[in-house]
Write a protein that holds these residues in place. Structure first.
Motif, PDB file in Angstrom:
ATOM      1  N   GLN A  38       0.819  -1.202   0.000  1.00  0.00           N
ATOM      2  CA  GLN A  38       0.000   0.000   0.000  1.00  0.00           C
ATOM      3  C   GLN A  38       0.858   1.259   0.000  1.00  0.00           C
TER       4      GLN A  38
ATOM      5  N   ILE B 145      -2.950  -8.002  -4.359  1.00  0.00           N
ATOM      6  CA  ILE B 145      -4.072  -7.079  -4.554  1.00  0.00           C
ATOM      7  C   ILE B 145      -5.117  -7.763  -5.416  1.00  0.00           C
TER       8      ILE B 145
ATOM      9  N   THR C  72      -9.583  -1.537  -6.234  1.00  0.00           N
ATOM     10  CA  THR C  72      -8.379  -2.241  -5.797  1.00  0.00           C
ATOM     11  C   THR C  72      -8.482  -2.556  -4.310  1.00  0.00           C
TER      12      THR C  72
ATOM     13  N   PHE D  47      -6.279  -4.378  -1.121  1.00  0.00           N
ATOM     14  CA  PHE D  47      -5.032  -4.961  -0.647  1.00  0.00           C
ATOM     15  C   PHE D  47      -5.343  -6.093   0.327  1.00  0.00           C
TER      16      PHE D  47
ATOM     17  N   GLN E   3      -4.269   2.545  -9.104  1.00  0.00           N
ATOM     18  CA  GLN E   3      -5.422   2.179  -8.279  1.00  0.00           C
ATOM     19  C   GLN E   3      -6.427   3.320  -8.169  1.00  0.00           C
TER      20      GLN E   3
END
Length: 411
Positions: free
Chosen positions: A243, A271, A263, A265, A253
């Protein structure tokens, strides 16, 4: 090798492993050559990184880095600091058309000894490594960030470090910040305030350090495009990403929200890219000066969705593997796009014209091949010289087949 991509449908849920970031890998390979106590994991499997590794290990007097532009810039700086070593650094015919004068003159300001073997301002170049004690240099800020990063990467090894002043508006700041973050990670002290960058010399030997390289955001851009061009509910999970990425292309993203793509995480550093809605915007506008490598992907996505786009900040695309703006104009026009380009921008007008089946010329540019591949979700498409993807993403065509694309080699 020419490939036919028959009209395809993506599996609703797919998993892809993407190789380590080429940008991070090539920076860290150079730092590893300067500081051998660094150990690297998830190194990029790209041709460019292979060329970088082979060049750093080579004992030859002439080193050919083929099409690897990043390697050409970084190695020019590296070999300038290798006392007592003389090398000729060369590359492919296209590489010998790509300018290097700005970097050479900056290194010469510091005292480096570099001569041109053929045409002034272009490779091949003869570099006589020497001890560099000068520490102040000035560059125009709108040049390729690779010139700036090349200087920064050798800075901690210079006797007095480096004070780099950038004049004007800076291009591709995330790539500069990536370089500085990696320098910090190995223990170098840096500051970046206003238009001045300071890197202090590392006087002591570094302790052993293991660094895991994040996967490449430029490479995942093609899967964002695939999801954007697919039906709602399509998901592709890709590893391994952070991230708090150092890569400027992680802005994908946010940009792909315009195309109805979300998107997420995951806890295992993967992802999940999901198509959650059809796009509602008619026109997409972005300044891509900090992430020009994803311009081709975004342009093709817009065209495939029948959307207009206005992309700016693209002046560095003229000196890539090909003139990417002119290449996009030529190839998208063949498909029926209404497209115009300037020296730093690209505009596609919304059109109801049906997409025309065509054969895409790749111009020895890996990103042309991969950016156009998602259009196989709309029409059959032929990609000429498809093997060019090995420059950054050797498993690309195999990975497309894994997620449902129909890929055939043409006889």
């Amino acid at each position: 090798m020419n490939l036919l991509l028959n009209k395809s449908t993506v599996n609703k849920q797919s998993l892809v492993n993407v190789t380590g970031s080429k940008s991070e890998t090539n920076r860290l390979l150079l730092l590893q050559a300067l500081y051998p106590n660094i150990q690297l994991e998830n190194i990029s499997k790209s041709d460019d990184s292979d060329a970088m590794q082979m060049a750093l290990l080579s004992k030859e007097n002439t080193i050919d880095i083929h099409h690897a532009g990043t390697a050409m810039r970084f190695l020019t700086a590296y070999f300038s600091t290798q006392e007592g070593r003389e090398v000729i650094l060369t590359g492919s015919s296209r590489m010998q058309e790509r300018p290097i004068k700005i970097l050479v003159e900056a290194l010469q300001q510091l005292g480096a000894e570099i001569l041109y073997e053929k045409e002034e301002g272009f490779p091949p170049i003869r570099i006589k490594g020497k001890k560099i004690t000068a520490n102040k240099v000035t560059l125009k800020a709108d040049v390729s960030s690779q010139y700036i990063s090349a200087l920064l990467l050798i800075a901690p090894k210079l006797e007095n470090g480096l004070e780099l002043t950038l004049e004007g508006e800076i291009t591709s700041i995330p790539y500069i910040e990536m370089t500085l973050a990696l320098l910090n990670e190995i223990g170098a002290e840096t500051t970046f305030e206003n238009n001045k960058i300071l890197v202090k010399p590392i006087k002591e030997s570094l302790p052993a350090k293991r660094i895991t390289i994040e996967s490449d955001w430029s490479s995942v851009s093609y899967f964002y495009s695939i999801v954007a061009l697919s039906s709602v509910g399509t998901q592709i999970t890709v590893s391994s990403y952070k991230q708090n990425s150092l890569q400027g292309d992680s802005v994908l993203q946010n940009i792909y929200k315009d195309f109805g793509v979300k998107t997420e995480f995951n806890s295992d550093n993967s992802i999940t890219i999901s198509k959650i809605t059809m796009p509602t915007l008619q026109t997409v506008t972005h300044n891509l000066k900090n992430c020009p490598d994803i311009a081709q992907t975004i342009a093709v996505t817009c065209f495939g969705l029948g959307m207009s786009c206005n992309l700016t900040g693209l002046h560095t695309l003229k000196i890539k593997e090909t003139d990417r703006l002119e290449a996009l104009k030529t190839e998208l026009s063949k498909l029926s796009a209404i497209i115009s380009v300037t020296n730093d921008s690209l505009t596609i007008e919304q059109s109801n014209n049906p997409i025309i089946k065509s054969s895409i010329v790749t111009y020895q540019d890996h990103r042309m091949a991969m950016a156009f591949a998602p259009l196989a979700l709309r029409i059959p498409i032929i990609i000429n010289e498809a093997e060019v993807v090995s420059k950054s993403f050797p498993t690309f065509w195999k990975d497309l087949q894994t997620i449902g694309f129909q890929v055939e080699e043409m006889k």
